[in-house]
Write an enzyme that holds these catalytic residues in place. Structure first.
Site, PDB file in Angstrom:
ATOM      1  N   PHE A 110      11.326   2.049  -2.585  1.00 36.88           N
ATOM      2  CA  PHE A 110      10.850   1.507  -1.031  1.00 36.88           C
ATOM      3  C   PHE A 110      10.157  -0.155  -1.153  1.00 36.88           C
ATOM      4  CE2 PHE A 110       6.794   1.724   0.756  1.00 36.88           C
ATOM      5  CZ  PHE A 110       6.193   3.021   0.480  1.00 36.88           C
ATOM      6  N   LYS A 111       9.584   0.026  -2.430  1.00 35.26           N
ATOM      7  CA  LYS A 111       8.274  -1.152  -1.970  1.00 35.26           C
ATOM      8  C   LYS A 111       9.258  -2.880  -1.892  1.00 35.26           C
ATOM      9  CE  LYS A 111       4.796   0.781  -3.353  1.00 35.26           C
ATOM     10  NZ  LYS A 111       4.950   2.196  -3.502  1.00 35.26           N
TER      11      LYS A 111
END
Ligand SMILES: *Cc1c(COP(=O)(O)O)cnc(C)c1O
Length: 458
Positions: A110-111
């Site tokens: 998700f970064k």
């Protein structure tokens, strides 16, 4: 709207300032002086927007003095062109679990969702126009690769990534160390993620060094990360027709879940934010006992959550102590002098209105992966598995969204232990095995890291 420090409300900064600095000069974290509040009618209308349009709408509230809306829109669209999924995120029903997959970006965690936008913001704000910028980032495994992917080959930017040596998965390390452009430096620190983060924070607080190297940071303490992450909370609740939902969030540095808290402050229908932790359960302990006391870091199957000092928690502290910067300073002083701080009963109750916390141990993480695979034919990564476990404990699955934070391939050894199965390699990583890795191993020492950096930028 300006920005100030959680430890001193009288400081005033622009978005560009805080974007570049990451951490406030007094060691506090930046927060905005205002948070836009939408009414329910306005929120319903946001449901008509595409993911990129929604991102533009939400993020613009926080940077309107520094980025024109139309420019913001184009840099967001460009960022999300690199994603495998047109709508950036994907909501799935796995049995009775509502899973929001956040890992369709170039480095499968998700970064990427925030980092790809941030990469383009560096260009747009022209921060590297005159003088070379050196970005120093500590990673528990996924931030580093997302930063490298977003900033690789950008003009006038160097990236130094500190990861804890031998404490991240092989695939996490390979993604970081095989990109190999000349502006990327990987440092394996002989210590934990907390040690890496402390080295970076200390460097930020050394004015002379910071200015000498024109230092910038993209860790989750950077507010720009948070605002990009607010977007998917809105997107998902709107997919449920604005029904009031819980979110179960695999939590380490408290950045992702804090974005959910801000979404709630902006008017979004969120009931409980469920903090899922692994054996590193400091956040579960603070909520249930009021005592915030970092312990030794324990190695788990979810390395990106092997964190004891959850930096973004300081932002929540500021909110729950009635925005009293003096109290935040005192608590943080206690933390550094005594090794812990203690919240009052009232403060603890305020946290419990919005949050609850569940710890999922190593054994349960493996059985959750095994069970979801055998019963529902779906492979969870170990971080996401903790959030599934936490959501099950709350026992309100139909009203809960679980954030899926990484692709299982990144943790294929653990998946193999849990299920006996291999994970199919995603196309983003089709070339990774053949490339040579590039990283240097360095002692857990601020001065050694500093001299390494200086030697590289001469
Ligand atoms: C970074 C990370 C987390 C923790 O997120 P925080 O914002 O640090 O709480 C959880 N899962 C994965 C896969 C991560 O990379």
């Amino acid at each position: 709207m300006n920005y100030f420090s959680t430890r001193d409300k009288s400081l005033k900064f622009s978005f560009k300032d805080i974007f570049l600095r990451g951490l406030a000069p007094d060691g506090g974290l930046f927060l905005p002086s205002e948070i836009k509040k939408y009414n329910q009618n306005e929120i319903q209308n946001l449901g008509k927007l595409s993911y990129s349009e929604l991102a533009t709408e939400i993020i613009f509230n926080f940077c309107k003095k520094d980025i024109e809306r139309i420019k913001l829109k184009s840099l967001i669209e460009k960022a999300y062109d690199n994603f495998n999924n047109k709508e950036v995120v994907e909501l799935k029903k796995i049995g009775n679990i509502n899973l929001l997959e956040l890992y369709h970006g170039p480095t499968l965690a998700f970064k990427d969702i925030a980092m790809q936008v941030i990469g383009n913001m560096y260009d747009y704000l022209q921060v590297a126009n005159k003088k070379k910028v050196n970005i120093i980032v500590a990673t528990s495994g996924d931030t580093g690769s997302a930063a490298i992917s977003a900033l690789n080959d950008r003009k006038n930017i160097n990236v130094f990534v500190l990861h804890p040596h031998n404490k991240i998965s092989n695939i996490q390390r390979k993604i970081m160390t095989t990109i190999g452009s000349n502006n990327i430096y990987n440092i394996a620190v002989k210590g934990s993620f907390d040690d890496c983060q402390k080295i970076v924070k200390d460097m930020f607080n050394e004015n002379e060094f910071r200015e000498k190297i024109n230092m910038s940071g993209v860790n989750s303490i950077n507010w720009a990360r948070i605002i990009c992450q607010i977007v998917y909370y809105f997107y998902t609740v709107l997919k449920f027709n604005n029904k009031k939902m819980n979110f179960s969030v695999p939590t380490g540095n408290f950045g992702d879940i804090y974005a959910g808290y801000i979404a709630k402050k902006m008017g979004l229908n969120i009931n409980k934010l469920i903090i899922a932790t692994n054996e590193n359960d400091i956040l579960q302990r603070v909520i249930n006992t009021g005592e915030y006391k970092p312990d030794q870091v324990k190695t788990s199957f979810s390395p990106s959550m092997d964190i004891q000092v959850a930096s973004n928690f300081e932002r929540l502290l500021f909110n729950i102590v009635g925005e009293d910067d003096k109290r935040v300073s005192l608590l943080m002083q206690d933390l550094s002098s005594k090794g812990f701080f203690k919240l009052s009963k009232e403060e603890q109750e305020i946290i419990k209105k919005d949050f609850c916390a569940e710890k999922i141990n190593n054994k349960d993480t493996l059985s959750l992966i095994e069970e979801t695979n055998s019963k529902l034919n779906f492979i969870l990564d170990p971080h996401t598995a903790t959030a599934v476990g936490a959501a099950k404990k709350i026992n309100d699955l139909s009203n809960t969204i679980v954030l899926g934070t990484a692709h299982p391939y990144k943790f294929l050894d653990t998946i193999k232990i849990a299920t006996g199965q291999e994970v199919e390699k995603p196309i983003q990583l089709s070339q990774i095995q053949d490339k040579k890795e590039k990283f240097d191993i360095i002692e857990n020492s601020n001065s050694e890291v500093k001299s390494y950096i200086l030697s590289k930028i001469q």
